[in-house]
Write a protein that holds these residues in place. Structure first.
Motif, PDB file in Angstrom:
ATOM      1  N   SER A  44       0.601  -8.179 -12.063  1.00 39.28           N
ATOM      2  CA  SER A  44      -0.915  -8.168 -12.456  1.00 39.28           C
ATOM      3  C   SER A  44      -1.267  -6.899 -11.607  1.00 39.28           C
ATOM      4  O   SER A  44      -2.571  -6.562 -11.890  1.00 39.28           O
ATOM      5  CB  SER A  44      -1.590  -9.481 -12.492  1.00 39.28           C
ATOM      6  N   ALA A  45      -0.753  -6.585 -10.517  1.00 41.20           N
ATOM      7  CA  ALA A  45      -1.388  -5.451  -9.715  1.00 41.20           C
ATOM      8  C   ALA A  45      -0.881  -4.184 -10.169  1.00 41.20           C
ATOM      9  O   ALA A  45      -1.271  -3.011  -9.583  1.00 41.20           O
ATOM     10  CB  ALA A  45      -0.963  -5.625  -8.215  1.00 41.20           C
ATOM     11  N   LEU A  46       0.027  -4.253 -10.890  1.00 47.54           N
ATOM     12  CA  LEU A  46       0.819  -2.817 -11.487  1.00 47.54           C
ATOM     13  C   LEU A  46       0.633  -2.476 -12.722  1.00 47.54           C
ATOM     14  O   LEU A  46       0.061  -1.523 -13.065  1.00 47.54           O
ATOM     15  CB  LEU A  46       2.425  -2.974 -11.244  1.00 47.54           C
ATOM     16  N   THR A  47       0.531  -3.517 -13.749  1.00 48.75           N
ATOM     17  CA  THR A  47       0.771  -2.897 -15.136  1.00 48.75           C
ATOM     18  C   THR A  47      -0.687  -3.301 -15.702  1.00 48.75           C
ATOM     19  O   THR A  47      -1.391  -4.502 -15.460  1.00 48.75           O
ATOM     20  CB  THR A  47       1.602  -3.777 -16.043  1.00 48.75           C
ATOM     21  N   SER A  59     -11.480   1.898  -6.403  1.00 48.86           N
ATOM     22  CA  SER A  59     -10.411   0.903  -6.902  1.00 48.86           C
ATOM     23  C   SER A  59      -9.130   1.781  -7.102  1.00 48.86           C
ATOM     24  O   SER A  59      -8.957   2.901  -7.640  1.00 48.86           O
ATOM     25  CB  SER A  59     -10.785   0.265  -8.303  1.00 48.86           C
ATOM     26  N   ASN A  60      -8.060   0.979  -6.768  1.00 53.14           N
ATOM     27  CA  ASN A  60      -6.672   1.087  -6.967  1.00 53.14           C
ATOM     28  C   ASN A  60      -6.138   0.299  -8.043  1.00 53.14           C
ATOM     29  O   ASN A  60      -5.716  -0.791  -7.648  1.00 53.14           O
ATOM     30  CB  ASN A  60      -5.695   1.424  -5.939  1.00 53.14           C
ATOM     31  N   PRO A  61      -6.566   0.379  -9.364  1.00 52.64           N
ATOM     32  CA  PRO A  61      -6.484  -0.864 -10.096  1.00 52.64           C
ATOM     33  C   PRO A  61      -4.796  -0.645 -10.806  1.00 52.64           C
ATOM     34  O   PRO A  61      -4.202   0.396 -10.529  1.00 52.64           O
ATOM     35  CB  PRO A  61      -7.219  -0.606 -11.417  1.00 52.64           C
ATOM     36  N   PRO A  62      -4.372  -1.854 -11.435  1.00 55.86           N
ATOM     37  CA  PRO A  62      -2.929  -1.703 -12.268  1.00 55.86           C
ATOM     38  C   PRO A  62      -3.277  -0.484 -13.387  1.00 55.86           C
ATOM     39  O   PRO A  62      -4.179  -0.417 -13.936  1.00 55.86           O
ATOM     40  CB  PRO A  62      -2.870  -2.846 -12.756  1.00 55.86           C
ATOM     41  N   TYR A  63      -2.095   0.458 -13.300  1.00 55.85           N
ATOM     42  CA  TYR A  63      -2.418   1.431 -14.363  1.00 55.85           C
ATOM     43  C   TYR A  63      -0.978   1.813 -14.900  1.00 55.85           C
ATOM     44  O   TYR A  63      -0.802   2.810 -15.623  1.00 55.85           O
ATOM     45  CB  TYR A  63      -2.894   2.677 -13.836  1.00 55.85           C
ATOM     46  N   VAL A  64       0.247   1.211 -14.335  1.00 58.22           N
ATOM     47  CA  VAL A  64       1.446   1.533 -15.061  1.00 58.22           C
ATOM     48  C   VAL A  64       1.574   0.784 -16.452  1.00 58.22           C
ATOM     49  O   VAL A  64       0.925  -0.128 -16.826  1.00 58.22           O
ATOM     50  CB  VAL A  64       2.505   0.702 -13.987  1.00 58.22           C
ATOM     51  N   PRO A  87       0.835  -1.079  -0.195  1.00 59.95           N
ATOM     52  CA  PRO A  87      -0.113  -0.041   0.015  1.00 59.95           C
ATOM     53  C   PRO A  87       0.825   1.212  -0.145  1.00 59.95           C
ATOM     54  O   PRO A  87       2.093   1.329   0.602  1.00 59.95           O
ATOM     55  CB  PRO A  87      -0.700  -0.017   1.196  1.00 59.95           C
ATOM     56  N   ARG A  88       0.452   2.396  -0.662  1.00 59.59           N
ATOM     57  CA  ARG A  88       1.215   3.531  -0.944  1.00 59.59           C
ATOM     58  C   ARG A  88       0.384   4.542  -0.187  1.00 59.59           C
ATOM     59  O   ARG A  88      -0.610   4.635  -0.288  1.00 59.59           O
ATOM     60  CB  ARG A  88       1.330   3.849  -2.427  1.00 59.59           C
ATOM     61  N   PRO A  89       1.313   5.460   0.279  1.00 64.68           N
ATOM     62  CA  PRO A  89       0.848   6.442   1.199  1.00 64.68           C
ATOM     63  C   PRO A  89      -0.220   7.582   0.267  1.00 64.68           C
ATOM     64  O   PRO A  89      -1.228   7.999   0.671  1.00 64.68           O
ATOM     65  CB  PRO A  89       1.804   7.403   1.620  1.00 64.68           C
TER      66      PRO A  89
HETATM   67  N1  GLN Z   1       1.432   3.957  -7.528  1.00 66.31           N
HETATM   68  C1  GLN Z   1       2.048   2.643  -8.028  1.00 66.31           C
HETATM   69  C2  GLN Z   1       3.424   2.994  -8.374  1.00 66.31           C
HETATM   70  O1  GLN Z   1       3.804   3.804  -9.347  1.00 66.31           O
HETATM   71  C3  GLN Z   1       1.513   1.852  -8.666  1.00 66.31           C
HETATM   72  C4  GLN Z   1       0.175   1.355  -8.087  1.00 66.31           C
HETATM   73  C5  GLN Z   1      -0.754   0.819  -9.245  1.00 66.31           C
HETATM   74  O2  GLN Z   1      -0.607   0.371 -10.396  1.00 66.31           O
HETATM   75  N2  GLN Z   1      -2.138   0.663  -8.843  1.00 66.31           N
HETATM   76  O3  GLN Z   1       4.442   2.772  -7.881  1.00 66.31           O
END
Ligand code: GLN
Length: 282
Positions: free
Chosen positions: A224-227, A203-208, A111-113
């Motif tokens: 799968s949680a990132l891209t 949702s905090n989906p993968p979005y990279v 989890p990110r701040p």
């Molecule tokens: N914020 C994250 C990062 O760039 C990515 C998290 C996400 O894909 N939901 O490190």
């Protein structure tokens, strides 16, 4: 000549080499960690405190104390993992989010701040003194869903994830934190909740983007949680397509996305008939 060797007790006392002293270990580890971490000193302290099973304050009070070999070995093993780029959260097994101590494993994103903003925005939409139905899609460790459930005890929070392993972590977090108003369901995005409706969906989906150089530094976390495809919008397109049918009248959808995706996300949402689109920057 025969000389009987008498046992010399002073030899039994182990003389600790200087390099096993807390202060020296911290200095050396901080120097090495600086190549992989911008919080090198803090990382070193947290790992060392853990290796000797003492609070961090103990290190400051006992800089000259020496580690026993077992603690030194524990510390070295943890240090090597951190030097290989593993996040602190996976090494210590915990991460704080919204003042909740969460268990995390490599099955879940750390989890990110920044994601606390998503919680904050969601809470503005959820009444304190009335019940409401909230959905968190792709919950991972459960961070967002648990923070909301904790802050809004009258809400019923449902959290989904396609990863059974991640959901197991999220369930354990709910148990550990004794948060009762939350349920977890395994499945692909909205698939397990198609028959239901919600007041708020988060949702905090993968979005990279799949080719993003930043991924190198994130190699320990589940891909799968990132891209989400070349433009990073694959998951957001699914949410934009499927979430409308799950919202009660006046309901809202809140999605975390990358800094450069503002226009892409807005266009995707418009294509799927969403209105009153607003972007908040963390
Ligand atoms: N914020 C994250 C990062 O760039 C990515 C998290 C996400 O894909 N939901 O490190």
């Amino acid at each position: 000549m025969y000389a009987k060797r008498t046992h010399n007790h002073s030899l039994d006392r182990t003389i600790m080499p200087d390099h096993l002293q807390i202060s020296a270990i911290l200095e050396d580890a901080t120097r090495r960690l600086a190549t992989v971490s911008d919080s090198a000193r803090l990382d070193a302290e947290l790992l060392l405190a853990r290796a000797i099973d003492m609070p961090r304050s103990y290190l400051f009070a006992h800089p000259d104390e020496a580690l026993d070999e077992l603690a030194a070995a524990r510390f070295d093993a943890a240090l090597e993992r951190r030097l290989a780029g593993e996040p602190m959260a996976y090494i210590t097994g915990v991460r704080e989010f919204w003042s909740l101590e969460l268990m995390v494993t490599p099955a879940t994103l750390v989890p990110r701040p920044e994601t606390e903003l998503l919680v904050d925005l969601a809470l503005r939409e959820i009444p304190r003194h009335a019940d409401s139905d909230v959905l968190d899609l792709g919950t991972g460790s459960g961070a967002i869903a648990l923070a909301i459930a904790k802050e809004r005890p009258l809400s019923r929070v449902t959290a989904t994830d396609i990863s059974a392993e991640a959901l197991e972590v999220a369930r354990q977090n709910a148990r550990q934190l004794e948060i009762p108003n939350i349920e977890f369901i395994a499945g692909d995005w909205t698939q397990p909740v198609r028959e239901r409706t919600f007041n708020v969906i988060v949702s905090n989906p993968p979005y990279v983007c799949s080719g993003d150089d930043a991924l190198d530094a994130l190699h320990c976390e589940p891909r799968s949680a990132l891209t989400a495809g070349e433009d990073g919008l694959d998951a957001i397109r699914i949410l934009a397509r499927d979430c409308g049918a799950l919202l009660k009248p006046g309901g809202v959808l809140l999605i975390e996305h990358g800094a450069e995706q503002r226009d892409g996300v807005a266009a995707t949402l418009q294509e799927h008939g969403w209105s009153d689109i607003a972007c908040h920057t963390d």
